[in-house]
Design a protein around this motif. Sequence first.
Motif, PDB file in Angstrom:
ATOM      1  N   ARG A 152       1.958  37.706 -20.218  1.00 24.73           N
ATOM      2  CA  ARG A 152       2.002  36.926 -18.977  1.00 24.73           C
ATOM      3  C   ARG A 152       2.296  37.787 -17.748  1.00 24.73           C
ATOM      4  NH1 ARG A 152       5.996  31.870 -17.686  1.00 24.73           N
ATOM      5  NH2 ARG A 152       4.853  31.093 -15.867  1.00 24.73           N
ATOM      6  N   GLU A 153       2.807  38.979 -17.966  1.00 20.88           N
ATOM      7  CA  GLU A 153       3.001  39.890 -16.848  1.00 20.88           C
ATOM      8  C   GLU A 153       1.677  40.427 -16.315  1.00 20.88           C
ATOM      9  OE1 GLU A 153       5.523  42.950 -18.314  1.00 20.88           O
ATOM     10  OE2 GLU A 153       7.257  41.624 -18.631  1.00 20.88           O
ATOM     11  N   HIS A 154       0.608  40.281 -17.110  1.00 21.37           N
ATOM     12  CA  HIS A 154      -0.685  40.867 -16.756  1.00 21.37           C
ATOM     13  C   HIS A 154      -1.766  39.825 -16.481  1.00 21.37           C
ATOM     14  CE1 HIS A 154       0.724  44.905 -17.932  1.00 21.37           C
ATOM     15  NE2 HIS A 154       1.370  44.276 -18.893  1.00 21.37           N
TER      16      HIS A 154
ATOM     17  N   ALA B 226      -7.541  36.081 -19.282  1.00 21.20           N
ATOM     18  CA  ALA B 226      -6.509  35.098 -19.634  1.00 21.20           C
ATOM     19  C   ALA B 226      -6.392  35.057 -21.142  1.00 21.20           C
ATOM     20  CB  ALA B 226      -6.854  33.710 -19.090  1.00 21.20           C
ATOM     21  N   VAL B 227      -5.213  34.673 -21.620  1.00 22.68           N
ATOM     22  CA  VAL B 227      -4.983  34.501 -23.048  1.00 22.68           C
ATOM     23  C   VAL B 227      -4.654  33.040 -23.308  1.00 22.68           C
ATOM     24  CG1 VAL B 227      -3.506  35.071 -25.005  1.00 22.68           C
ATOM     25  CG2 VAL B 227      -4.243  36.875 -23.430  1.00 22.68           C
ATOM     26  N   LEU B 228      -5.407  32.449 -24.229  1.00 26.84           N
ATOM     27  CA  LEU B 228      -5.166  31.083 -24.688  1.00 26.84           C
ATOM     28  C   LEU B 228      -4.636  31.183 -26.106  1.00 26.84           C
ATOM     29  CD1 LEU B 228      -8.525  29.433 -23.517  1.00 26.84           C
ATOM     30  CD2 LEU B 228      -6.504  30.001 -22.154  1.00 26.84           C
ATOM     31  N   CYS B 229      -3.459  30.631 -26.358  1.00 26.81           N
ATOM     32  CA  CYS B 229      -2.809  30.865 -27.644  1.00 26.81           C
ATOM     33  C   CYS B 229      -2.353  29.568 -28.289  1.00 26.81           C
ATOM     34  CB  CYS B 229      -1.605  31.791 -27.447  1.00 26.81           C
ATOM     35  SG  CYS B 229      -0.841  32.334 -28.996  1.00 26.81           S
TER      36      CYS B 229
ATOM     37  N   ALA C  34      -6.195  27.945 -16.824  1.00 23.32           N
ATOM     38  CA  ALA C  34      -5.926  29.380 -16.660  1.00 23.32           C
ATOM     39  C   ALA C  34      -6.564  29.926 -15.391  1.00 23.32           C
ATOM     40  CB  ALA C  34      -6.442  30.154 -17.873  1.00 23.32           C
ATOM     41  N   GLY C  35      -7.561  29.222 -14.889  1.00 22.77           N
ATOM     42  CA  GLY C  35      -8.228  29.636 -13.668  1.00 22.77           C
ATOM     43  C   GLY C  35      -9.246  30.734 -13.855  1.00 22.77           C
TER      44      GLY C  35
ATOM     45  N   LEU D 117      11.483  27.911 -25.036  1.00 22.31           N
ATOM     46  CA  LEU D 117      10.141  28.381 -24.682  1.00 22.31           C
ATOM     47  C   LEU D 117       9.469  27.526 -23.607  1.00 22.31           C
ATOM     48  CD1 LEU D 117       8.732  29.244 -28.227  1.00 22.31           C
ATOM     49  CD2 LEU D 117       9.929  30.727 -26.600  1.00 22.31           C
ATOM     50  N   ALA D 118      10.243  26.723 -22.901  1.00 24.25           N
ATOM     51  CA  ALA D 118       9.646  25.864 -21.878  1.00 24.25           C
ATOM     52  C   ALA D 118       8.958  26.677 -20.784  1.00 24.25           C
ATOM     53  CB  ALA D 118      10.709  24.954 -21.269  1.00 24.25           C
ATOM     54  N   ASP D 119       9.406  27.932 -20.595  1.00 23.94           N
ATOM     55  CA  ASP D 119       8.844  28.780 -19.546  1.00 23.94           C
ATOM     56  C   ASP D 119       7.955  29.884 -20.105  1.00 23.94           C
ATOM     57  OD1 ASP D 119      10.753  30.291 -20.821  1.00 23.94           O
ATOM     58  OD2 ASP D 119      11.542  31.195 -18.986  1.00 23.94           O
ATOM     59  N   LEU D 120       7.563  29.778 -21.373  1.00 25.10           N
ATOM     60  CA  LEU D 120       6.798  30.860 -21.987  1.00 25.10           C
ATOM     61  C   LEU D 120       5.432  31.044 -21.347  1.00 25.10           C
ATOM     62  CD1 LEU D 120       6.424  32.991 -24.227  1.00 25.10           C
ATOM     63  CD2 LEU D 120       5.555  31.150 -25.701  1.00 25.10           C
ATOM     64  N   ALA D 121       4.736  29.955 -21.075  1.00 21.74           N
ATOM     65  CA  ALA D 121       3.346  30.023 -20.624  1.00 21.74           C
ATOM     66  C   ALA D 121       3.194  29.491 -19.201  1.00 21.74           C
ATOM     67  CB  ALA D 121       2.455  29.216 -21.574  1.00 21.74           C
ATOM     68  N   ASP D 122       2.071  29.852 -18.598  1.00 21.33           N
ATOM     69  CA  ASP D 122       1.753  29.315 -17.277  1.00 21.33           C
ATOM     70  C   ASP D 122       1.394  27.845 -17.351  1.00 21.33           C
ATOM     71  OD1 ASP D 122       1.664  31.751 -15.356  1.00 21.33           O
ATOM     72  OD2 ASP D 122       0.603  32.432 -17.148  1.00 21.33           O
ATOM     73  N   ASP D 123       0.846  27.425 -18.487  1.00 19.58           N
ATOM     74  CA  ASP D 123       0.477  26.020 -18.678  1.00 19.58           C
ATOM     75  C   ASP D 123       0.424  25.738 -20.168  1.00 19.58           C
ATOM     76  OD1 ASP D 123      -0.356  23.379 -18.155  1.00 19.58           O
ATOM     77  OD2 ASP D 123      -1.617  24.050 -16.497  1.00 19.58           O
ATOM     78  N   VAL D 124       0.479  24.464 -20.505  1.00 14.39           N
ATOM     79  CA  VAL D 124       0.392  24.022 -21.896  1.00 14.39           C
ATOM     80  C   VAL D 124      -0.641  22.910 -21.977  1.00 14.39           C
ATOM     81  CG1 VAL D 124       1.613  22.999 -23.851  1.00 14.39           C
ATOM     82  CG2 VAL D 124       2.814  24.592 -22.325  1.00 14.39           C
ATOM     83  N   VAL D 125      -1.637  23.096 -22.824  1.00 17.09           N
ATOM     84  CA  VAL D 125      -2.642  22.070 -23.064  1.00 17.09           C
ATOM     85  C   VAL D 125      -2.368  21.482 -24.439  1.00 17.09           C
ATOM     86  CG1 VAL D 125      -5.091  21.538 -23.262  1.00 17.09           C
ATOM     87  CG2 VAL D 125      -4.318  23.259 -21.618  1.00 17.09           C
TER      88      VAL D 125
END
Length: 209
Positions: free
Chosen positions: A109-111, A12-15, A163-164, A133-141
């Motif tokens: 996010r494709e990977h 997972a990538v946290l950015c 991110a799981g 960018l509302a749909d950029l990430a799977d989640d926003v913290v």
Amino acid sequence: MASGIARKGFDAVLCDLDNVIRFYDLAALAALERAVGLAEGTTAEVGYAPELDLPLLLGRITTEEWAESIASALADRVPPDRARELARALAHAPFRADDEVVGLLRRVREHVPLVLVTNATLELERDLESMGLADLADDVVSSARVGVAKPDRVIYEIAAERAGVAVDRCLFVDDQLKNVEAAVSLGMTGVRYRGPADLHRALPQGWRA
């Protein structure tokens, strides 16, 4: 601080958001500071001092209340109306998204899951929407929503959970060294961001096309 990525891998990538994806234009603020005889950057230095900034980032005050606190702190240096003008210029500075980084992260996010981890205000959702960018990430913290800010370990743990994946299977990207060091201390792979090349180097070659 990005060494060993290819060997270790991540799931997972946290950015971070600001100064990685989003950039503010402070030219108008700098012009106002020059006009009143303040050194450029003075307003930001006052506004981002922890005693004023942290309540905003923890969601305890609004952006308007933050601007009022900045104006109050500047009132002994410039006339009150000028202090309010400077504070508003900082609080409502225009911003833009870096298209190159956005493109890279959409491919990420494709990977693997992508989670934004940001010290932000209660207006973050609106800001992301305004940049498309509302749909950029799977989640926003967001610190303002979870009540804890980087570099507190809790916000990293929340992000990994969202991110799981296990904490030590996260790639963490941030422009602030202290935030990267905190992530690494938890077992994450850390990348200090200074430009798109840092993100390019951190990702597998097949993800960059």
